[in-house]
Design an enzyme around this catalytic site. Structure first.
Site, PDB file in Angstrom:
ATOM      1  N   GLY A  37      36.736  36.193  46.345  1.00 11.04           N
ATOM      2  CA  GLY A  37      36.427  37.022  47.238  1.00 11.04           C
ATOM      3  C   GLY A  37      36.010  36.635  48.790  1.00 11.04           C
ATOM      4  O   GLY A  37      36.280  36.939  50.310  1.00 11.04           O
ATOM      5  N   ASP A  38      35.543  35.466  48.866  1.00  5.51           N
ATOM      6  CA  ASP A  38      34.957  34.274  49.982  1.00  5.51           C
ATOM      7  C   ASP A  38      36.535  34.061  50.804  1.00  5.51           C
ATOM      8  O   ASP A  38      36.467  33.841  52.005  1.00  5.51           O
ATOM      9  CB  ASP A  38      33.773  34.089  49.958  1.00  5.51           C
ATOM     10  CG  ASP A  38      32.334  33.559  49.130  1.00  5.51           C
ATOM     11  OD1 ASP A  38      31.808  35.214  49.265  1.00  5.51           O
ATOM     12  OD2 ASP A  38      31.857  33.326  47.890  1.00  5.51           O
TER      13      ASP A  38
END
Ligand SMILES: Nc1ncnc2c1ncn2[C@@H]1O[C@H](COP(=O)(O)OP(=O)(O)OP(=O)(O)O)[C@@H](O)[C@H]1O
Ligand SMILES: O=P(O)(O)OC[C@@]1(O)O[C@H](CO)[C@@H](O)[C@@H]1O
Length: 304
Positions: A250-251
């Site tokens: 996600g990052d």
């Protein structure tokens, strides 16, 4: 300049355990220790793409020293504020039971240390980009990101927020450039279960109505949806590949999206860079390299 803030960095202890059994002694078949925390992962991915950033936030104890040492070794610039009591957390990730993890709560951060960070952030101005990413220690008020945005209001800083629940909702009225809930976090906010890309769209639009400029909704192996500021909606499945380590996917998506946006100011390009970066990281042991991202990007764009 680009800055990331990680209030609660971690050493991620990422292990595989074959045939994990509750209540018994289990042994690892592989293990990896990496500096983690969402802002740190964003800085790492940006560095892999050749984009410089400075990782800010708080660190404590021997784990904090190790986080800073590893970042330095990797070539990520950092300027963390040291907390005198406690240690930065160690977050356990059970790779073989996808998504199972135990994250620590992190050391308490006093008001004067928070003010030290605020003073660092006062130096930001027009054209700077700031990522506020991840949880804050449980002892802190959940309007912390809002306070930062309030303090920076009107200075022309582009702010990205990757957080959950009130920490995220509280910033919306300050119009963050980008927020990235995943489908579960988005569902939690509105008390619904969201499984398909079609289902997330109306709820993403609600967050936009509440103030977010761009809403990127990640959905792990289901792909992602972007509700863009110009009212376009993009929707793509995740590219196919072998899942190796989804920690930080996600990052990576957030970092890849912003790298794409800063490069071309084009939503479709940014969206594809976000998906390619997220999936390339999910398909590799470490956060994705530039060449891994470029290879998946070609696949993502071709699938149109
Ligand atoms: N199993 C997978 N297969 C393909 N792509 C994946 C997979 N898991 C993640 N991705 C890619 O990474 C993006 C972000 O993943 P995800 O939705 O899991 O983020 P997240 O919940 O914020 O994760 P984390 O908090 O671990 O960083 C997805 O939109 C997708 O592009
Ligand atoms: O507890 P938080 O701050 O929500 O998440 C922390 C964390 O799970 O996020 C990263 C992956 O996104 C990991 O490096 C880290 O351990």
């Amino acid at each position: 300049m680009i800055y990331t803030v990680t209030f609660n960095p971690s050493l991620d202890y990422i292990v595989a355990v074959d045939d994990f059994q509750l209540g018994l002694t289990n042994r690892t078949s592989s293990e990896l220790i990496l500096p983690g925390g969402k802002g740190i992962n964003v800085s790492t991915l940006l560095m892999n793409l050749g984009i410089e950033s400075t990782a800010l936030g708080f660190m404590a104890g021997f784990t904090g020293d190790e986080i800073v040492r590893e970042l330095q070794e990797m070539g990520v610039k950092s300027d963390f504020i040291r907390i005198d009591e406690g240690i930065s957390r160690i977050n356990l990730k059970l790779k073989s039971i996808d998504g199972t993890e135990i994250n620590g709560s992190g050391p308490a951060i006093s008001a004067d240390k928070v003010e030290q960070l605020m003073v660092q952030l006062d130096a930001l101005g027009e054209g700077d980009v700031l990522f506020l990413a991840g949880s804050i220690p449980s002892s802190m008020p959940d309007d912390m990101y809002r306070r930062i945005m309030a303090r920076l209001e009107g200075k022309g800083v582009m702010i990205v927020v990757d957080a959950t629940k009130d920490l995220l909702l509280n910033v919306l009225e300050y119009h963050p450039f980008l927020i990235k809930p995943n489908n579960h976090e988005l569902g939690d906010i509105f008390g619904v279960e969201l499984k398909t890309r079609e289902e997330v769209v109306p709820y993403g639009k609600k967050l936009q109505e509440m103030g977010a400029r761009n809403v990127l909704i990640s959905m792990a192996g289901e792909g992602a949806v972007l509700i863009a500021e110009d009212r376009q909606v993009f929707d793509k499945p995740a590219p196919k590949g072998h899942l190796v380590n989804a920690v930080g996917a996600g990052d990576s998506m957030v970092a890849g999206f912003m790298a794409g946006w800063m490069d071309k100011q084009d939503y479709e390009h940014a969206f594809c860079m976000g998906i390619a970066s997220g999936s390339a990281s999910a398909f590799s042991e470490y956060l994705a390299t530039k060449s891994e991202i470029e290879a998946i990007y070609k696949q993502v764009r071709v699938e149109d």
